[in-house]
Motif scaffolding. Structure first.
Motif, PDB file in Angstrom:
ATOM      1  N   UNK A   1      58.926  30.046 -70.092  1.00  0.00           N
ATOM      2  CA  UNK A   1      59.148  28.726 -70.722  1.00  0.00           C
ATOM      3  C   UNK A   1      59.730  27.700 -69.755  1.00  0.00           C
ATOM      4  N   UNK A   2      59.300  27.744 -68.507  1.00  0.00           N
ATOM      5  CA  UNK A   2      59.735  26.782 -67.503  1.00  0.00           C
ATOM      6  C   UNK A   2      58.554  26.455 -66.593  1.00  0.00           C
ATOM      7  N   UNK A   3      58.546  25.217 -66.023  1.00  0.00           N
ATOM      8  CA  UNK A   3      57.459  24.811 -65.152  1.00  0.00           C
ATOM      9  C   UNK A   3      57.934  23.844 -64.087  1.00  0.00           C
ATOM     10  N   UNK A   4      57.015  22.995 -63.611  1.00  0.00           N
ATOM     11  CA  UNK A   4      57.380  22.035 -62.579  1.00  0.00           C
ATOM     12  C   UNK A   4      58.477  21.085 -63.059  1.00  0.00           C
ATOM     13  N   UNK A   5      58.523  20.828 -64.353  1.00  0.00           N
ATOM     14  CA  UNK A   5      59.576  19.979 -64.917  1.00  0.00           C
ATOM     15  C   UNK A   5      60.955  20.573 -64.673  1.00  0.00           C
ATOM     16  N   UNK A   6      61.012  21.888 -64.455  1.00  0.00           N
ATOM     17  CA  UNK A   6      62.292  22.587 -64.276  1.00  0.00           C
ATOM     18  C   UNK A   6      62.435  23.133 -62.863  1.00  0.00           C
ATOM     19  N   UNK A   7      61.689  22.548 -61.896  1.00  0.00           N
ATOM     20  CA  UNK A   7      61.795  22.888 -60.467  1.00  0.00           C
ATOM     21  C   UNK A   7      61.196  24.249 -60.136  1.00  0.00           C
ATOM     22  N   UNK A   8      60.346  24.793 -60.993  1.00  0.00           N
ATOM     23  CA  UNK A   8      59.633  26.016 -60.656  1.00  0.00           C
ATOM     24  C   UNK A   8      58.420  25.659 -59.796  1.00  0.00           C
ATOM     25  N   UNK A   9      58.064  26.563 -58.880  1.00  0.00           N
ATOM     26  CA  UNK A   9      56.916  26.324 -58.013  1.00  0.00           C
ATOM     27  C   UNK A   9      56.230  27.634 -57.682  1.00  0.00           C
TER      28      UNK A   9
ATOM     29  N   UNK B   1      59.291  27.240 -77.080  1.00  0.00           N
ATOM     30  CA  UNK B   1      60.535  27.519 -76.384  1.00  0.00           C
ATOM     31  C   UNK B   1      61.437  28.303 -77.336  1.00  0.00           C
ATOM     32  N   UNK B   2      61.890  29.509 -76.935  1.00  0.00           N
ATOM     33  CA  UNK B   2      62.707  30.318 -77.847  1.00  0.00           C
ATOM     34  C   UNK B   2      64.070  29.718 -78.140  1.00  0.00           C
ATOM     35  N   UNK B   3      64.526  28.795 -77.296  1.00  0.00           N
ATOM     36  CA  UNK B   3      65.841  28.193 -77.508  1.00  0.00           C
ATOM     37  C   UNK B   3      65.781  26.966 -78.402  1.00  0.00           C
ATOM     38  N   UNK B   4      64.722  26.141 -78.247  1.00  0.00           N
ATOM     39  CA  UNK B   4      64.653  24.880 -78.986  1.00  0.00           C
ATOM     40  C   UNK B   4      63.579  24.877 -80.075  1.00  0.00           C
ATOM     41  N   UNK B   5      62.635  25.806 -79.992  1.00  0.00           N
ATOM     42  CA  UNK B   5      61.536  25.812 -80.944  1.00  0.00           C
ATOM     43  C   UNK B   5      60.449  24.808 -80.620  1.00  0.00           C
ATOM     44  N   UNK B   6      60.584  24.057 -79.536  1.00  0.00           N
ATOM     45  CA  UNK B   6      59.591  23.054 -79.150  1.00  0.00           C
ATOM     46  C   UNK B   6      58.302  23.720 -78.698  1.00  0.00           C
ATOM     47  N   UNK B   7      57.157  23.152 -79.087  1.00  0.00           N
ATOM     48  CA  UNK B   7      55.856  23.645 -78.637  1.00  0.00           C
ATOM     49  C   UNK B   7      55.602  23.135 -77.225  1.00  0.00           C
ATOM     50  N   UNK B   8      55.520  24.046 -76.264  1.00  0.00           N
ATOM     51  CA  UNK B   8      55.343  23.686 -74.860  1.00  0.00           C
ATOM     52  C   UNK B   8      53.866  23.548 -74.484  1.00  0.00           C
ATOM     53  N   UNK B   9      52.998  24.126 -75.272  1.00  0.00           N
ATOM     54  CA  UNK B   9      51.568  24.087 -75.019  1.00  0.00           C
ATOM     55  C   UNK B   9      50.880  25.155 -75.840  1.00  0.00           C
ATOM     56  N   UNK B  10      49.575  25.270 -75.657  1.00  0.00           N
ATOM     57  CA  UNK B  10      48.808  26.295 -76.343  1.00  0.00           C
ATOM     58  C   UNK B  10      48.089  27.153 -75.303  1.00  0.00           C
TER      59      UNK B  10
ATOM     60  N   UNK C   1      59.100  40.495 -74.472  1.00  0.00           N
ATOM     61  CA  UNK C   1      59.239  39.075 -74.812  1.00  0.00           C
ATOM     62  C   UNK C   1      60.689  38.807 -75.192  1.00  0.00           C
ATOM     63  N   UNK C   2      61.225  37.701 -74.691  1.00  0.00           N
ATOM     64  CA  UNK C   2      62.611  37.355 -74.961  1.00  0.00           C
ATOM     65  C   UNK C   2      63.564  37.702 -73.835  1.00  0.00           C
ATOM     66  N   UNK C   3      63.119  38.540 -72.901  1.00  0.00           N
ATOM     67  CA  UNK C   3      63.972  38.844 -71.755  1.00  0.00           C
ATOM     68  C   UNK C   3      64.159  37.588 -70.908  1.00  0.00           C
ATOM     69  N   UNK C   4      65.285  37.499 -70.243  1.00  0.00           N
ATOM     70  CA  UNK C   4      65.619  36.315 -69.460  1.00  0.00           C
ATOM     71  C   UNK C   4      65.293  36.537 -67.989  1.00  0.00           C
TER      72      UNK C   4
END
Length: 284
Positions: free
Chosen positions: A211-219, A125-134, A277-280
């Protein structure tokens, strides 16, 4: 039963009024006179057309079909718990279609068909640095020959060279995805964290990672707009470096076609400039 009234079904035209009634308890079809028709009760074939405003371009199936059943994202820490190739037939360095590989982590015959992939870079995640997956690069398919430790599998399809250390996951069941493009019903936002294939820039028909998925209401089916925030770098009279923010610019539309828990994949369907990469992204 209707040959007397409708002698040739090929002579029924758009605009005809077909009536169903009963005579002596038996159904009967006949052609009636329609409004505006000629004296014989029949309209001549015509072409009707109306303008269609196509806001979202059609989705080319061949652009996303390979991604619908192939493993793309592996959850953090999951690499060590899945099947792995530990040896090859005749100690070959790389294997291809028709070769036999020896795999650890397949103790029984509950799964016969497998996907082979190679773990890629971490998706952060570019904002938090958390590894979201590989990210996982699809290499091919294999079929189980004999379970055990190690188990033996036959490589049925090889998209790339396959070697020791590559992983296997069960091939998912074929799924028909009814992807109907639509706006998200609530406010969504995110950033592009990768362009599939390792590219630094993309464009129309590129597959991007978000950097968003079902956890963030994406479908599946969501259409999002891509925006660019950038800085203009220059120097003042004293030679000091100065950064000037440039107004945000919307330049593309993307269609989300596969969603994981924390990551989604989207196809860029319309773009006026390079995707970076990095565009919102957010609601269109």
């Amino acid at each position: 039963m209707n040959k007397a009234e409708i002698k040739n079904p090929h002579w029924i035209y758009p605009g005809d009024v077909i009536m169903l009634d009963y005579v002596n308890g038996k159904p009967r079809l006949k052609i009636g006179k329609s409004v505006g028709s000629t004296g014989n009760g029949r309209l001549q074939p015509k072409v009707y057309s109306e303008a269609v405003q196509q806001i979202v371009p059609s989705i080319p199936p061949n652009a996303i079909e390979p991604f619908l059943s192939q493993p793309l994202v592996i959850e953090p820490g999951a690499h060590d718990n899945i099947a792995r190739i530990i040896a090859s037939q005749e100690d070959r360095v790389f294997m291809g279609s028709g070769d036999t590989a020896y795999v650890t982590g397949i103790p029984d015959t509950s799964v016969v068909n497998w996907n082979i992939f190679r773990p890629g870079k971490a998706l952060k995640d570019p904002d938090t640095g958390e590894v979201l997956g590989h990210e996982a690069f699809f290499l091919g398919n294999a079929r189980l020959l004999e379970p055990g430790e190690p188990a033996s599998v036959k490589i049925t399809i090889a998209k790339q060279e396959i070697g020791r250390g590559d992983r296997l996951l069960p091939t998912p069941l074929a799924e028909i995805v009814a992807y109907v493009p639509h706006r998200p019903e609530q406010d969504v936002s995110g950033k592009i964290i990768a362009i599939y294939g390792g590219a630094n820039e993309g464009g129309t028909s590129s597959v991007i990672t978000i950097n968003r998925g079902t956890h963030d209401a994406f479908e599946v089916g969501h259409v999002v707009a891509l925006y660019r925030n950038r800085l203009s770098i220059g120097y003042d009279e004293k030679g000091k470096r100065v950064s000037t923010p440039i107004p945000e610019e919307r330049y593309a539309l993307a269609f989300i076609f596969r969603v994981f828990d924390r990551v989604s994949y989207a196809l860029v369907v319309q773009s006026e400039k390079s995707v970076m990469i990095g565009d919102s992204l957010r609601n269109p």
